[in-house]
Design a protein around this motif. Structure first.
Motif, mmCIF file in Angstrom:
data_model
loop_
_atom_site.group_PDB
_atom_site.id
_atom_site.type_symbol
_atom_site.label_atom_id
_atom_site.label_comp_id
_atom_site.label_asym_id
_atom_site.label_seq_id
_atom_site.Cartn_x
_atom_site.Cartn_y
_atom_site.Cartn_z
ATOM 1 N N SER A 200 10.916 -60.967 5.608
ATOM 2 C CA SER A 200 12.292 -60.364 5.532
ATOM 3 C C SER A 200 13.044 -61.768 4.915
ATOM 4 N N TYR A 285 18.312 -48.408 0.153
ATOM 5 C CA TYR A 285 17.834 -49.999 0.580
ATOM 6 C C TYR A 285 18.609 -50.929 -0.039
ATOM 7 N N GLU A 287 21.154 -52.291 0.373
ATOM 8 C CA GLU A 287 21.963 -53.641 0.911
ATOM 9 C C GLU A 287 20.855 -54.396 1.436
ATOM 10 N N ASN A 288 19.518 -54.192 1.327
ATOM 11 C CA ASN A 288 18.383 -54.878 1.494
ATOM 12 C C ASN A 288 18.093 -55.682 0.174
ATOM 13 N N ILE A 327 12.821 -55.700 -1.116
ATOM 14 C CA ILE A 327 13.465 -55.102 0.110
ATOM 15 C C ILE A 327 13.228 -56.069 1.224
ATOM 16 N N TYR A 328 14.239 -56.253 2.271
ATOM 17 C CA TYR A 328 14.026 -57.228 3.267
ATOM 18 C C TYR A 328 14.797 -56.616 4.328
ATOM 19 N N VAL A 329 14.063 -56.365 5.389
ATOM 20 C CA VAL A 329 14.615 -55.534 6.561
ATOM 21 C C VAL A 329 14.580 -56.624 7.949
ATOM 22 N N SER A 330 15.459 -57.001 8.404
ATOM 23 C CA SER A 330 15.533 -57.850 9.614
ATOM 24 C C SER A 330 14.848 -57.472 10.624
ATOM 25 N N GLY A 334 9.676 -57.619 4.838
ATOM 26 C CA GLY A 334 9.884 -57.365 3.547
ATOM 27 C C GLY A 334 8.791 -57.096 2.579
#
Length: 361
Positions: A200, A285, A287-288, A327-330, A334
């Protein structure tokens, strides 16, 4: 490197711009720019290009190399104070108005030039060389293709190396070893290998994290061949990924393909960025995806034009850019997928050949 014919054309185009701006000569000190204008690849040079002369000033370390590579230039070796040598050349060539690379030199360097050169005026070149570099000629595209090919082969090679128990650093080292062993001068930037939760991190340079079953592994790397760069990203999975990561992969792949197909002559970087960004936003997504869609690649790994929300340059045939949505999700991970393309009317030429469908190792 490129032919003498191309160097002659570049010098001629620069002289035309100097004439339009009323500038007697250009002083070029940025390495990427003097490579572009002369073929000289050493780490130190000053080009002085007047309306009828092309002079390369360097020191003892590089005079022989400069004479071999920069065959259209008079090579001058300086000793002692560089500005004294430059001043002598400016005086001998009756240069009164000198263009300088205002986006590159430091204030101290500018101050030194102002105080030590017997000229009437220093005039900013305002990225003149960088603008010439926007459109890649056929020889440049062939050099870039070679750098892309080596990177593609490195990706195919490293897939056999990735498994639970190896570290991100070991994967990066394997990629870079392959690049150098197969013709690259080295990587075009610090190799990114980000796995598991670290995937991510959009620019997660390789760490000592150990690959585990179920990890996403994002690899972003490139090669430098004959001073031209390549750049590619692929995300693969070690064992079955979580369902959300599968979903994310599909969204990124759709956005990436749309961005590639939408990168046509006449559109601005902002308009192309929007094509891919809207797909990711509509999927929930937005915001990602916090970085730009892509950037130009050539002698520098990041150069104009930019495919971004601020990208105002219109695409023209011969521009080489990346298309790399992510797309990166903490806490989850990602996905990023990146190709290099050449703008070519309404059908971009895709240079990167590595497969983009989901790979589960």
């Amino acid at each position: 490197m490129v032919s003498k014919k191309q160097i002659e054309r570049r010098i001629r185009e620069l002289r035309s711009i100097l004439s339009q701006k009323g500038i007697d000569a250009a002083l070029i000190t940025k390495r990427e720019n003097y490579i572009y204008m002369s073929n000289f690849t050493g780490t130190f040079a000053n080009l002085l290009i007047t309306h009828d002369k092309a002079i390369l000033v360097t020191d003892f370390r590089y005079t022989e190399q400069a004479k071999e590579q920069a065959q259209l230039y008079e090579v001058v070796q300086y000793q002692g104070n560089l500005n004294v040598t430059l001043n002598d050349l400016l005086t001998a060539n009756n240069v009164k108005i000198l263009g300088f690379e205002d986006g590159y030199i430091t204030y101290k360097a500018y101050d030194d030039l102002s105080k030590n050169l017997s000229i009437d005026k220093l005039v900013p070149l305002e990225r003149t060389i960088e603008l010439l570099r926007l459109i890649k000629d056929s020889e440049e595209i062939e050099l870039i293709k070679e750098a892309v090919r080596v990177a593609d082969e490195a990706f195919s090679h490293v897939l056999k190396f990735i498994r639970p128990g190896v570290t991100e650093t070991e994967i990066a080292a394997e990629i870079e070893y392959y690049l150098k062993k197969h013709g690259a001068r080295g990587p075009s930037f610090d190799t990114i290998v980000a796995s598991g939760w670290r995937s991510s991190l959009p620019h997660g340079v390789a760490s000592n994290r150990v690959i585990e079953h179920g990890d996403a592994v994002t690899m972003d790397f490139g090669a430098i061949c004959n001073e031209y760069c390549s750049d590619m990203t692929r995300t693969v999975f070690v064992g079955q990924p979580k369902e959300e990561l599968k979903k994310i992969y599909g969204i990124v792949l759709e956005a990436q393909k749309a961005g590639v197909n939408g990168a046509v002559s006449g559109l601005t970087g902002r308009e192309i960025d929007k094509i891919a960004r809207d797909i990711i936003s509509d999927a929930g997504y937005g915001e990602n995806f916090g970085h730009s869609l892509g950037h130009g690649v050539g002698i520098e790994i990041h150069e104009d034009p930019r495919l971004s929300q601020q990208g105002t340059i219109k695409m023209r045939n011969g521009m080489v850019v990346t298309v790399e949505p992510g797309i990166y999700v903490s806490g989850l991970g990602g996905v990023r997928i990146e190709d290099m393309i050449v703008i070519n009317d309404d059908k971009p030429m895709v240079l990167t050949s590595s497969p983009k469908d989901m790979i589960i190792l």
